[in-house]
Write a protein that holds these residues in place. Structure first.
Motif, PDB file in Angstrom:
ATOM      1  N   ALA A 170       0.805  -1.215   0.000  1.00  0.00           N
ATOM      2  CA  ALA A 170       0.000   0.000   0.000  1.00  0.00           C
ATOM      3  C   ALA A 170       0.846   1.277   0.000  1.00  0.00           C
ATOM      4  O   ALA A 170       0.302   2.373  -0.139  1.00  0.00           O
ATOM      5  N   GLU A 171       2.131   1.149   0.146  1.00  0.00           N
ATOM      6  CA  GLU A 171       3.023   2.308   0.223  1.00  0.00           C
ATOM      7  C   GLU A 171       3.040   3.046  -1.113  1.00  0.00           C
ATOM      8  O   GLU A 171       3.334   2.454  -2.148  1.00  0.00           O
ATOM      9  N   PRO A 172       2.713   4.346  -1.123  1.00  0.00           N
ATOM     10  CA  PRO A 172       2.608   5.084  -2.390  1.00  0.00           C
ATOM     11  C   PRO A 172       3.826   4.965  -3.305  1.00  0.00           C
ATOM     12  O   PRO A 172       3.659   4.822  -4.521  1.00  0.00           O
ATOM     13  N   ASP A 173       5.029   5.007  -2.752  1.00  0.00           N
ATOM     14  CA  ASP A 173       6.221   4.922  -3.599  1.00  0.00           C
ATOM     15  C   ASP A 173       6.369   3.559  -4.280  1.00  0.00           C
ATOM     16  O   ASP A 173       7.047   3.447  -5.296  1.00  0.00           O
ATOM     17  N   LEU A 174       5.749   2.523  -3.716  1.00  0.00           N
ATOM     18  CA  LEU A 174       5.897   1.171  -4.248  1.00  0.00           C
ATOM     19  C   LEU A 174       4.633   0.658  -4.932  1.00  0.00           C
ATOM     20  O   LEU A 174       4.699  -0.251  -5.761  1.00  0.00           O
ATOM     21  N   ALA A 175       3.485   1.212  -4.579  1.00  0.00           N
ATOM     22  CA  ALA A 175       2.184   0.689  -5.018  1.00  0.00           C
ATOM     23  C   ALA A 175       2.042   0.605  -6.536  1.00  0.00           C
ATOM     24  O   ALA A 175       1.530  -0.385  -7.051  1.00  0.00           O
ATOM     25  N   ALA A 176       2.495   1.629  -7.244  1.00  0.00           N
ATOM     26  CA  ALA A 176       2.342   1.612  -8.712  1.00  0.00           C
ATOM     27  C   ALA A 176       3.142   0.478  -9.328  1.00  0.00           C
ATOM     28  O   ALA A 176       2.647  -0.231 -10.215  1.00  0.00           O
ATOM     29  N   ARG A 177       4.358   0.279  -8.861  1.00  0.00           N
ATOM     30  CA  ARG A 177       5.182  -0.826  -9.402  1.00  0.00           C
ATOM     31  C   ARG A 177       4.582  -2.176  -9.042  1.00  0.00           C
ATOM     32  O   ARG A 177       4.646  -3.116  -9.820  1.00  0.00           O
ATOM     33  N   PHE A 178       4.020  -2.269  -7.835  1.00  0.00           N
ATOM     34  CA  PHE A 178       3.371  -3.507  -7.407  1.00  0.00           C
ATOM     35  C   PHE A 178       2.134  -3.768  -8.271  1.00  0.00           C
ATOM     36  O   PHE A 178       1.944  -4.873  -8.776  1.00  0.00           O
ATOM     37  N   ALA A 179       1.318  -2.740  -8.468  1.00  0.00           N
ATOM     38  CA  ALA A 179       0.070  -2.880  -9.233  1.00  0.00           C
ATOM     39  C   ALA A 179       0.319  -3.251 -10.687  1.00  0.00           C
ATOM     40  O   ALA A 179      -0.447  -4.024 -11.271  1.00  0.00           O
ATOM     41  N   ASP A 180       1.391  -2.719 -11.289  1.00  0.00           N
ATOM     42  CA  ASP A 180       1.634  -3.028 -12.705  1.00  0.00           C
ATOM     43  C   ASP A 180       2.487  -4.277 -12.917  1.00  0.00           C
ATOM     44  O   ASP A 180       2.860  -4.602 -14.042  1.00  0.00           O
ATOM     45  N   GLY A 181       2.792  -4.991 -11.838  1.00  0.00           N
ATOM     46  CA  GLY A 181       3.514  -6.252 -11.961  1.00  0.00           C
ATOM     47  C   GLY A 181       5.019  -6.130 -12.069  1.00  0.00           C
ATOM     48  O   GLY A 181       5.707  -7.125 -12.282  1.00  0.00           O
ATOM     49  N   CYS A 182       5.551  -4.938 -11.908  1.00  0.00           N
ATOM     50  CA  CYS A 182       7.015  -4.748 -11.972  1.00  0.00           C
ATOM     51  C   CYS A 182       7.689  -5.051 -10.632  1.00  0.00           C
ATOM     52  O   CYS A 182       8.918  -5.113 -10.566  1.00  0.00           O
ATOM     53  N   LEU A 183       6.881  -5.197  -9.587  1.00  0.00           N
ATOM     54  CA  LEU A 183       7.408  -5.474  -8.261  1.00  0.00           C
ATOM     55  C   LEU A 183       6.569  -6.554  -7.594  1.00  0.00           C
ATOM     56  O   LEU A 183       5.343  -6.441  -7.546  1.00  0.00           O
ATOM     57  N   ALA A 184       7.238  -7.583  -7.111  1.00  0.00           N
ATOM     58  CA  ALA A 184       6.572  -8.607  -6.307  1.00  0.00           C
ATOM     59  C   ALA A 184       6.979  -8.382  -4.849  1.00  0.00           C
ATOM     60  O   ALA A 184       8.135  -8.049  -4.569  1.00  0.00           O
ATOM     61  N   ILE A 185       6.016  -8.538  -3.956  1.00  0.00           N
ATOM     62  CA  ILE A 185       6.289  -8.414  -2.519  1.00  0.00           C
ATOM     63  C   ILE A 185       5.748  -9.674  -1.870  1.00  0.00           C
ATOM     64  O   ILE A 185       4.542  -9.943  -1.925  1.00  0.00           O
ATOM     65  N   VAL A 186       6.647 -10.461  -1.301  1.00  0.00           N
ATOM     66  CA  VAL A 186       6.257 -11.743  -0.715  1.00  0.00           C
ATOM     67  C   VAL A 186       6.629 -11.786   0.761  1.00  0.00           C
ATOM     68  O   VAL A 186       7.550 -11.112   1.206  1.00  0.00           O
ATOM     69  N   GLY A 187       5.898 -12.605   1.485  1.00  0.00           N
ATOM     70  CA  GLY A 187       6.209 -12.866   2.887  1.00  0.00           C
ATOM     71  C   GLY A 187       6.761 -14.269   3.014  1.00  0.00           C
ATOM     72  O   GLY A 187       6.339 -15.186   2.301  1.00  0.00           O
ATOM     73  N   ALA A 188       7.727 -14.433   3.899  1.00  0.00           N
ATOM     74  CA  ALA A 188       8.334 -15.749   4.109  1.00  0.00           C
ATOM     75  C   ALA A 188       8.710 -15.894   5.578  1.00  0.00           C
ATOM     76  O   ALA A 188       8.800 -14.912   6.318  1.00  0.00           O
ATOM     77  N   ARG A 189       8.946 -17.123   5.962  1.00  0.00           N
ATOM     78  CA  ARG A 189       9.279 -17.424   7.342  1.00  0.00           C
ATOM     79  C   ARG A 189      10.370 -18.490   7.365  1.00  0.00           C
ATOM     80  O   ARG A 189      10.248 -19.523   6.703  1.00  0.00           O
ATOM     81  N   TYR A 190      11.421 -18.234   8.122  1.00  0.00           N
ATOM     82  CA  TYR A 190      12.538 -19.163   8.253  1.00  0.00           C
ATOM     83  C   TYR A 190      12.362 -19.951   9.540  1.00  0.00           C
ATOM     84  O   TYR A 190      12.153 -19.381  10.611  1.00  0.00           O
ATOM     85  N   GLU A 191      12.430 -21.271   9.411  1.00  0.00           N
ATOM     86  CA  GLU A 191      12.301 -22.142  10.574  1.00  0.00           C
ATOM     87  C   GLU A 191      13.697 -22.516  11.059  1.00  0.00           C
ATOM     88  O   GLU A 191      14.452 -23.176  10.330  1.00  0.00           O
ATOM     89  N   LEU A 192      14.048 -22.080  12.240  1.00  0.00           N
ATOM     90  CA  LEU A 192      15.377 -22.352  12.787  1.00  0.00           C
ATOM     91  C   LEU A 192      15.624 -23.846  12.954  1.00  0.00           C
ATOM     92  O   LEU A 192      16.733 -24.318  12.710  1.00  0.00           O
TER      93      LEU A 192
END
Length: 157
Positions: A126-148
């Motif tokens: 939702a961040e304005p500086d990133l939202a346009a790139r995210f919306a047009d598919g130029c930026l992927a934002i993923v969540g991940a979790r590392y299991e120790l």
């Protein structure tokens, strides 16, 4: 100097057991890493992330939480009346919205780690500086979790 050309920004915790380059088996220059205790998103972290995307053209941001996060545990314990030093209290206050009060003990901490990643990812999309790139598919934002315990990374939906 040849410059840098990372393919991902990794936003992770300061925990010394979770260095992104080792977790993802990458070399120097492959990742732009931004680390804060408990993956707390503040202006410095956001600015660093935006720099990677906007100035270096990085097409991927990965928010990396991890099992046994001490900052998340501190936030959970503080809700039970534990006093925290001022700067750690700052972290705990930002993690607090991720805490599920329907759970107890380690389950509460574990769920908060995952929810904190989800919330962080949602804020970035939702961040304005990133939202346009995210919306047009130029930026992927993923969540991940590392299991120790297993040393495996799993995607957080």
């Amino acid at each position: 100097m040849g410059g840098q050309h990372p393919f991902a920004v990794v936003l992770g915790c300061v925990d010394s057991r979770v260095p992104p380059e080792l977790v993802f088996d990458q070399g120097l220059g492959d990742l732009l890493t931004v680390r804060s205790a408990g993956e707390v998103l503040d202006e410095a972290v956001l600015g660093s992330s935006a720099y990677g995307v906007l100035e270096l053209g990085v097409p991927l941001i990965a928010v990396l939480g991890h099992q046994g996060c001490g900052a998340v545990a501190a936030a959970v314990h503080a809700e039970s009346g534990g006093a925290l030093p001022a700067h750690i209290r700052y972290l705990a206050e930002r993690i607090r919205p991720a805490i599920d009060h329907g759970l107890e003990g380690e389950a509460r901490i574990d769920a908060a780690v995952t929810e904190n990643v989800r919330r962080f990812r949602a804020r970035l999309t939702a961040e304005p500086d990133l939202a346009a790139r995210f919306a047009d598919g130029c930026l992927a934002i993923v969540g991940a979790r590392y299991e120790l315990t297993s040393q495996l990374v799993r995607k957080v939906p």
